[in-house]
Design an enzyme around this catalytic site. Sequence first.
Site, mmCIF file in Angstrom:
data_model
loop_
_atom_site.group_PDB
_atom_site.id
_atom_site.type_symbol
_atom_site.label_atom_id
_atom_site.label_comp_id
_atom_site.label_asym_id
_atom_site.label_seq_id
_atom_site.Cartn_x
_atom_site.Cartn_y
_atom_site.Cartn_z
ATOM 1 N N GLU A 127 -1.171 2.707 7.239
ATOM 2 C CA GLU A 127 -0.097 3.676 7.283
ATOM 3 C C GLU A 127 1.159 2.985 8.148
ATOM 4 O OE1 GLU A 127 -2.959 4.855 6.382
ATOM 5 O OE2 GLU A 127 -2.734 6.555 5.320
ATOM 6 N N ALA A 187 -0.831 6.307 -1.102
ATOM 7 C CA ALA A 187 0.182 7.430 -1.501
ATOM 8 C C ALA A 187 1.250 6.387 -2.368
ATOM 9 C CB ALA A 187 0.783 8.058 -0.291
ATOM 10 N N GLU A 206 -8.617 8.076 2.218
ATOM 11 C CA GLU A 206 -8.662 9.502 2.728
ATOM 12 C C GLU A 206 -9.270 10.216 1.449
ATOM 13 O OE1 GLU A 206 -4.381 9.556 3.469
ATOM 14 O OE2 GLU A 206 -5.025 10.447 5.488
HETATM 15 N N1 3HC Z 1 3.060 2.552 -3.821
HETATM 16 C C1 3HC Z 1 3.812 2.358 -4.673
HETATM 17 N N2 3HC Z 1 3.732 1.038 -5.395
HETATM 18 C C2 3HC Z 1 2.695 0.219 -4.671
HETATM 19 C C3 3HC Z 1 1.922 0.666 -3.512
HETATM 20 C C4 3HC Z 1 1.941 1.958 -3.244
HETATM 21 N N3 3HC Z 1 1.323 2.439 -2.143
HETATM 22 N N4 3HC Z 1 1.370 -0.601 -3.285
HETATM 23 C C5 3HC Z 1 1.509 -1.627 -4.191
HETATM 24 N N5 3HC Z 1 2.570 -1.003 -5.125
HETATM 25 C C6 3HC Z 1 3.210 -1.948 -5.977
HETATM 26 C C7 3HC Z 1 3.783 -2.952 -5.545
HETATM 27 O O1 3HC Z 1 5.218 -2.643 -5.264
HETATM 28 C C8 3HC Z 1 4.143 -3.886 -6.850
HETATM 29 O O2 3HC Z 1 4.966 -3.523 -7.549
HETATM 30 P P1 3HC Z 1 5.724 -4.606 -8.879
HETATM 31 O O3 3HC Z 1 4.509 -5.231 -9.604
HETATM 32 O O4 3HC Z 1 6.612 -3.602 -9.387
HETATM 33 O O5 3HC Z 1 6.414 -5.445 -7.700
HETATM 34 C C9 3HC Z 1 2.770 -3.644 -7.517
HETATM 35 O O6 3HC Z 1 1.950 -2.513 -6.964
HETATM 36 C C10 3HC Z 1 1.584 -4.775 -7.058
HETATM 37 O O7 3HC Z 1 1.532 -4.825 -5.514
HETATM 38 P P2 3HC Z 1 0.918 -6.203 -4.959
HETATM 39 O O8 3HC Z 1 1.888 -7.196 -5.345
HETATM 40 O O9 3HC Z 1 1.099 -5.878 -3.421
HETATM 41 O O10 3HC Z 1 -0.462 -6.342 -5.489
HETATM 42 P P3 3HC Z 1 -1.786 -7.066 -4.765
HETATM 43 O O11 3HC Z 1 -2.679 -7.103 -5.945
HETATM 44 O O12 3HC Z 1 -1.288 -8.314 -4.363
HETATM 45 O O13 3HC Z 1 -2.150 -6.178 -3.749
HETATM 46 C C11 3HC Z 1 -2.635 -3.929 -2.703
HETATM 47 C C12 3HC Z 1 -2.718 -5.035 -3.963
HETATM 48 C C13 3HC Z 1 -3.575 -4.617 -1.709
HETATM 49 C C14 3HC Z 1 -3.126 -2.720 -3.006
HETATM 50 C C15 3HC Z 1 -1.440 -4.123 -2.137
HETATM 51 O O14 3HC Z 1 -0.258 -3.797 -3.161
HETATM 52 C C16 3HC Z 1 -1.012 -3.011 -0.936
HETATM 53 O O15 3HC Z 1 -1.577 -3.231 0.262
HETATM 54 N N6 3HC Z 1 -0.328 -2.079 -0.998
HETATM 55 C C17 3HC Z 1 -0.022 -1.119 0.018
HETATM 56 C C18 3HC Z 1 -1.213 -0.045 0.230
HETATM 57 C C19 3HC Z 1 -0.721 0.850 1.267
HETATM 58 O O16 3HC Z 1 0.112 0.601 2.068
HETATM 59 N N7 3HC Z 1 -1.217 1.968 1.062
HETATM 60 C C20 3HC Z 1 -1.010 3.149 2.259
HETATM 61 C C21 3HC Z 1 0.093 3.926 1.541
HETATM 62 S S1 3HC Z 1 0.871 5.091 2.687
HETATM 63 C C22 3HC Z 1 -0.334 6.419 2.452
HETATM 64 O O17 3HC Z 1 -1.275 6.287 1.757
HETATM 65 C C23 3HC Z 1 -0.123 7.762 3.220
HETATM 66 C C24 3HC Z 1 -1.245 8.478 3.037
HETATM 67 O O18 3HC Z 1 -1.917 8.652 4.238
HETATM 68 C C25 3HC Z 1 -0.806 10.288 3.015
#
Ligand code: 3HC
Length: 647
Positions: free
Chosen positions: A124, A62, A104
Amino acid sequence: MPVVTIARDQEIAVVTVDNPPVNALSQALRQGLWEAVATLDADPQVAAVVLICAGRTFIAGADVSEFGKPPMEPHLPDLVARIEGAAKPWIAAIHGSALGGGFEVAMGCRFRVALTDATVGLPEVTLGIVPGAGGTVRTPRLAGVEVAVDLATSGKPLSAEKAHNAGLIDAVAQGDLREAATAFARMALAKPLPQPVSARPVVAPGAQFWFEKEKAIVKAAKGAAAPMRALACLRYAAEAAFGEAMAYERETFLDLRGSEQADALRHVFFAERAAPRPAALREVEPQPIRSAAVVGGGTMGAGIIAALRAAGLPVILIEREDEAVTRGLANVAQIFDRAASRGTMSAAQAQALTEGVTGSTEYARLSKADLVIEAVFEDIEVKRAVFAQLGRHCRPDAVLATNTSYLDPRLIVEGLPNPERFLGLHFFSPANVMKLLEIVPVPETSARTLSTTFALARLLKKVPVQAGICEGFIGNRILKRYRAAAEGLVRQGVPIAEVDAAMRGYGFAMGPFEAQDLGGLDIAFLQREGARAAGQLVPETLGDILVRAGRKGQKTGGGWYDYTLDERRPVPSATVMELLCAEITPGVELAHPAIATALVNEMAAEGQAILDEGIADTPADIDLVEIHGYGFPRWRGGPMFATRARR
Ligand code: 3HC
Ligand code: NAI
């Protein structure tokens, strides 16, 4: 450029998501996918749909930046249900990471194909929430309850291979993912289709299973709420009908999304992503770092070498004599051997990492090194002598860094030729494990050198925070105030064990006194003694009294607590009470939350002073220092975030 495009490969439609940087499920992307289902359902030429992503990763979840705002249609659970209910089977083609909402969506597809180096997961809980679009309900239907519990309550992703073995993905592919997924789709169309995931059965485990998981999760969570809430969703998913479990999960998700813990964890999430790339250095090209050297192979030197080697750099160790070289190399080998015996790397990997370090007493060996980190004794004269040698033997543009904890780097750099390539790089012990790296420029340090060390931090997967020069930089300065405040409570009659218990209750792995017993009281004592010898007015601490009585911590069988030789469990000490009784004025009684509030307020007050003096740039930097260097509970967001309303 639209975020969703549709192409055709005969009877297979290929839906490509392109929403940089990580294909997060923004409203526009959800809408695009929603419409793609309708378009492809209506196209009689299409037999199956491959869902693939452009850029570095599959859908990473998300869009976290939307979490503070009201939810907008189409909602993710509805989109996943729509993909699952599409007239044509969808096949998720996964590269990079399929995380959270991304996974998902993949579970809404009829099949999942992933590249070998891809990962899938439900992170999450690391954001203080639970999956909100069927993660806890569909995962047990695909892979069983045990796998689902591990995935959703730990937040840790699984490799494609492990996910395949667990039944979460159907095929692991190599080479061209689009081709592999299209070929898979054609093969799948030749056979009867499996049921959609939501229609598959779950085998519900008995009460004992849930009881044991609860126990383990409460212990590991140290106060974080989301993992237990995820477990409750999983139990519901195993015991109730699909629709009811979906409703329960969504309700839990929405409840947690606005919680204090989720707010704190989002703060840390964005702070961690901002830290490695400071805005001020965006235009400054770093120098390449292809080889490194470390001077001093003791506790810190060996850990730093291990971190450099793990990032793939060849390393030279310089020590003062042959015996010390041998000892230093053995220290490094021990780190990798232990990792191999714990199973975190193979014996062959450990050997290769160890063999990439060469030892010497000759500074002439450093003539080609791109980076040299000094980690010798904490003594200004010893360090200056080392930098005099480095100035003579290293390339004029080689980055030279000191790992000093307390000395003023401005005094170390004096007389060094090309001082623009010098700065402090303060690693934390054990340096191969701890994520924090304080980067401490001196006035002469160039932007290029700074940029190079931020790039180094990214290479080492550290969390870099720039700090100005003061005693203890950011972290140790706050630590000093924290410890002094904890001693202050003891002086007022709060029992030592109560202070520690209060901080554990707050979410720290250890309280301030237990932590000192583990690390040794003598280091800070010697530092205070040094300052006293230099004529500074340093008041006697309770810790000084203990060290003078020979109580330096666990290593001497006692510090703030007593320890039996074979057990590390702290036992309140009558001897300590006798030693300190003249300093203690009983009277104050505080409950654990009040103790924790008092001590965290002290940390934040020191943090504020550090900000006011320009030693740190932002409150978030201070929070990162405390979380990654000192065990501050992540779900509290750090001392500045936790006290923002009170400051
Ligand atoms: N939402 C918004 N922005 C995000 C994001 C997300 N889920 N994940 C990463 N970003 C952004 C970061 O803030 C960063 O922004 P910036 O360049 O402006 O600083 C950019 O994307 C790149 O992120 P990373 O530096 O972390 O990039 P990497 O290539 O090192 O890693 C990744 C990529 C493994 C995908 C890592 O970004 C990550 O783990 N992201 C989080 C994933 C996550 O937690 N997903 C679950 C979200 S909650 C959800 O999905 C709820 C659902 O169940 C309803
Ligand atoms: P240590 O005593 O374990 O190791 C120091 C090493 O330096 C020894 O192996 C010694 O032989 C070597 N050495 C001494 N003089 C030398 C010289 N002239 N040339 C080459 N090698 C020499 O010390 P430790 O704990 O590793 O500390 C090193 C530095 O790191 C200190 O500045 C310390 O303040 C800093 N530091 C220590 C932390 C810790 O937790 N131990 C944390 C962060 C920084």
